[in-house]
Design an enzyme around this catalytic site. Structure first.
Site, short mmCIF file in Angstrom:
data_model
loop_
_atom_site.label_atom_id
_atom_site.label_comp_id
_atom_site.label_asym_id
_atom_site.label_seq_id
_atom_site.Cartn_x
_atom_site.Cartn_y
_atom_site.Cartn_z
CB SER A 50 -0.96 -0.06 1.19
OG SER A 50 -1.99 0.88 1.06
CG ASP A 204 -4.52 -2.38 0.89
OD1 ASP A 204 -3.53 -3.00 1.28
OD2 ASP A 204 -4.77 -1.23 1.25
#
Length: 372
Positions: A50, A204
């Site tokens: 991320s 993610d």
């Protein structure tokens, strides 16, 4: 890993957690401090999730266009991406209506901003071969399985990784479910690739491990499939974790979301695997863990550099651990994260000098090299 990573007889992996721009700026600032103490040039593999993918990918692109670790690196990854993404997206009436109907931001506006403001068209072919191996972590949105963006994984998709956009890969790693839409990657036409199969959907990487540590553990275990640590890495094995996990204010005592609870649980479990018990995870900086086949290959050291090691009773700790997760920070918040990085790395480095077994990690390899 190849000959370059094995040449010095030791393994050093650097893991970057998620956490939006908080993670990006803290990650970049810690890297500057690790460079100052001579450890960063020893790093063989970068594993990022991320927001941590921003400094990791930027470092791996050293020498591409104006990418320079020694010149404005923290400022580069600390740019206000959120304002650039939401500004044009919200101000156009047709986009505001589309967003209201979808509830999630689609990939292309975000990827465009990442490319325009940071990566400037870079692909995996532009990664500097003298820099550490870059592994970005995402999640297969259809199965929930970890998805490491690598040559091997893209070969399964029938697609060459070399031509894949860095901005798209970073988006895959950072597309938080419920906020950003997953990225669809169609299967290619290469021999052996499934035909007529729906595209892979990725979001993610924090869903599996928001610290990026498990991927480095797997890299080490793969390298030790036929040898012990003493034989493969006679000068030692070390995983360094840059952990930008914050503290959530919950003054209203409302139940955590399932996603928040899972992130906390995964963090506890991964840090336990790395040798830090739950009761010490916001205090202790060092641990060890067993590696190799069935844990019989030897021991790897672990250095945990975490914002939460600064207590709430410390004004700096109170500030940096409560910075919200987004893609744009104030100059004051960025400065606080830089100060936190300097304090935490200095503390850990001092403890190393007082403990046995760290001498092999205290000497630097040659300085950064760029593309010829």
């Amino acid at each position: 890993m190849g000959e370059k990573e094995l040449a010095d007889g030791r393994f050093v992996g650097l893991a970057f957690s998620g956490g939006g721009s908080r993670a990006a700026v803290f990650g970049a600032a810690v890297m500057k401090e690790l460079d100052r103490v001579g450890l960063l040039p020893q790093v063989d593999v970068l594993s990022a999730v991320s927001g941590g993918a921003l400094p990791a990918a930027s470092y791996a692109l050293e020498g591409y266009r104006d990418f320079s670790f020694q010149n404005g690196f923290v400022e580069l990854v600390g740019r206000d991406f959120q304002g650039a993404i939401l500004g044009p997206w919200y101000t156009l009436p047709q986009n505001a209506l589309r967003y209201a109907l979808r509830d999630r931001i689609p990939p292309e506006p975000v990827i465009r901003v990442l490319d325009d403001r940071l990566f400037r068209g870079a692909t995996f072919a532009d990664l500097n071969p003298s820099q550490p191996i870059l592994l970005l972590n995402a999640t297969d949105a259809l199965t929930g399985d970890p998805l490491v963006i690598s040559d091997e994984r893209f070969a399964e998709l029938g697609r060459p990784l070399a031509s894949f956009s860095i901005a798209r890969a970073v988006y895959m790693s950072a597309a938080y479910p419920g906020v950003l839409e997953p990225l669809a990657i169609p299967y290619g036409q290469a021999e052996g690739a499934p035909s007529g199969q729906p595209p892979l959907l990725a979001y993610d990487g924090g869903a599996a491990d928001n610290l990026g540590i498990r991927t480095l553990m797997q890299v080490v275990n793969d390298a030790l499939s036929e040898q012990s640590v003493a034989d493969r890495f006679p000068r030692g094995c070390l995983v360094v974790s840059i952990d930008a996990t914050g503290r959530q204010l919950n003054e209203q005592r409302t139940p955590l979301s399932a996603a928040a609870a899972l992130l906390r649980g995964h963090r506890r479990n991964v840090l336990e695997l790395a040798g830090i018990p739950v009761s010490l995870q916001d205090a202790s900086m060092f641990g060890t863990f067993q590696v190799g086949m069935n844990g019989n290959g030897g021991t790897c050291r672990f250095w945990h550099i975490a914002l939460r090691q600064l207590p709430d009773s410390d004004p700096l700790g109170d500030r940096v651990t409560h910075i919200k997760t987004n893609l744009g920070l104030s100059a004051e918040d960025q400065a606080a994260l830089v100060t936190a990085a300097a304090r935490l790395v200095a503390k850990g480095h001092e403890e190393m000098h007082q403990a046995d077994g760290w001498a092999e990690f205290m000497s630097a390899r040659p300085a950064l090299r760029t593309h010829p």
